[in-house]
Design a protein around this motif. Structure first.
Motif, mmCIF file in Angstrom:
data_model
loop_
_atom_site.group_PDB
_atom_site.id
_atom_site.type_symbol
_atom_site.label_atom_id
_atom_site.label_comp_id
_atom_site.label_asym_id
_atom_site.label_seq_id
_atom_site.Cartn_x
_atom_site.Cartn_y
_atom_site.Cartn_z
ATOM 1 N N SER A 210 4.685 4.176 2.104
ATOM 2 C CA SER A 210 3.519 3.320 1.894
ATOM 3 C C SER A 210 2.767 3.711 0.630
ATOM 4 O O SER A 210 2.249 2.847 -0.083
ATOM 5 C CB SER A 210 2.586 3.402 3.111
ATOM 6 N N ASN A 214 2.484 0.543 -1.570
ATOM 7 C CA ASN A 214 1.170 -0.090 -1.456
ATOM 8 C C ASN A 214 0.106 0.501 -2.376
ATOM 9 O O ASN A 214 -0.929 -0.129 -2.599
ATOM 10 C CB ASN A 214 0.682 0.004 -0.001
ATOM 11 N N ASP A 265 -5.964 2.918 2.586
ATOM 12 C CA ASP A 265 -5.267 1.703 2.993
ATOM 13 C C ASP A 265 -3.772 1.959 3.163
ATOM 14 O O ASP A 265 -3.145 1.438 4.100
ATOM 15 C CB ASP A 265 -5.497 0.592 1.966
ATOM 16 N N LYS A 269 -1.727 1.461 6.643
ATOM 17 C CA LYS A 269 -0.558 0.592 6.794
ATOM 18 C C LYS A 269 0.618 1.353 7.398
ATOM 19 O O LYS A 269 1.388 0.800 8.202
ATOM 20 C CB LYS A 269 -0.188 -0.016 5.444
#
Length: 282
Positions: A210, A214, A265, A269
């Motif tokens: 992630s 991300n 974040d 996730k």
């Protein structure tokens, strides 16, 4: 052989959670959104549910952790933990979020894992910032699970994080003679294999993936080492190094609101994906 035996005996004595302190720190926060509702009750009765997560901001108070030019580790990771906790509570009101600390104060390593154990947490996430004494150019994330040191670098990280016990009162008694300055003691510690190793690695891999996808972070991968804060937990547990404060550019990123939003974040996730997977029976 005599030296090894002397080291193994006190380390084995640490494996029982019953030896941990029975009291929570005063400002540990326990929130659950609609925990008392019928919906939450029904969800909690379902199998394979991730009901409780403990978020641990490393260091704090008299232990600042790694030092950058502008900030200290304990402050950055507290902001990240609180931000991650808010995201989880907003999106998953049936998940109980517990913080080992919610302010800038010192919590002993044994108490951090004890909080998770007493509350029967389903996942323990400890956030940290990294440091490289040899070069200010080193950067990126890495996530650790409990296990054997593969490199001297992993050992150095574990020794640095475990050295916090030297700031604790009666640490010799609490940790049964564990010496954070002894490489052999860390090797003995790292050889402890618990039932949650596979799940810990699974979540760690999701975190690093992630970060790459991300947050466009450089991932240094999933690693293993002997961390006292992970060893005593009785659930899947990881220690996340969110970046290097010894790298000026990365320190600026970690300080920024944009950087903190991206990091929290990305971890959220990974948490959401992990939760969905285990609740689906995978």
């Amino acid at each position: 052989m005599t030296t090894v035996a002397l080291l193994i005996s006190p380390l084995l004595a640490l494996t029982s959670p019953d030896a941990l302190s029975p009291e929570l720190t005063q400002d540990t926060i326990r929130r659950s959104g609609s925990q008392g509702s019928e919906t939450a009750s029904a969800a909690n009765d379902a199998p394979n549910q991730l009901r409780t997560v403990v978020l641990d901001a490393g260091h704090g108070g008299k232990d600042p952790g790694c030092l950058g030019r502008k900030t200290r580790e304990s402050r950055i990771v507290l902001k990240l933990v609180l931000q991650l906790g808010r995201k989880i509570k907003e999106e998953m009101p049936n998940v109980r979020v517990i913080y080992t600390r919610a302010s800038d104060h010192f919590v002993e390593l044994a108490e951090r894992s004890a909080i998770a154990n007493r509350n029967k947490a389903d996942l323990f996430i400890s956030l940290h910032c990294n440091a490289s004494p040899s070069s200010s150019r080193v950067y990126g994330t890495e996530t650790y699970t409990m296990g054997l040191h593969k490199t001297n670098g992993n050992l150095d990280v574990a020794k640095r994080e475990n050295a916090v016990i030297l700031k604790e009162d009666n640490y010799q008694q609490t940790y049964k003679g564990f010496n954070p300055n002894s490489p052999l003691a860390h090797i003995m510690l790292a050889n402890y294999q618990h039932a949650f190793m596979g799940s810990s690695i699974n979540f760690a891999e999701k975190v690093e993936r992630s970060f790459r996808r991300n947050a466009e972070r450089k991932s240094n991968g999933v690693k293993q080492a002997g961390f006292l804060v992970l060893w005593r937990t009785t659930m899947p547990s990881v220690l996340i190094e969110t970046g290097f404060l010894t790298n000026p550019d990365e320190e600026d990123y970690l300080i920024s609101s944009e950087g903190q939003e991206e990091i929290s974040d990305a971890i959220y996730k990974a948490f959401a994906q992990y939760k969905q997977e285990i609740e689906a029976g995978g």
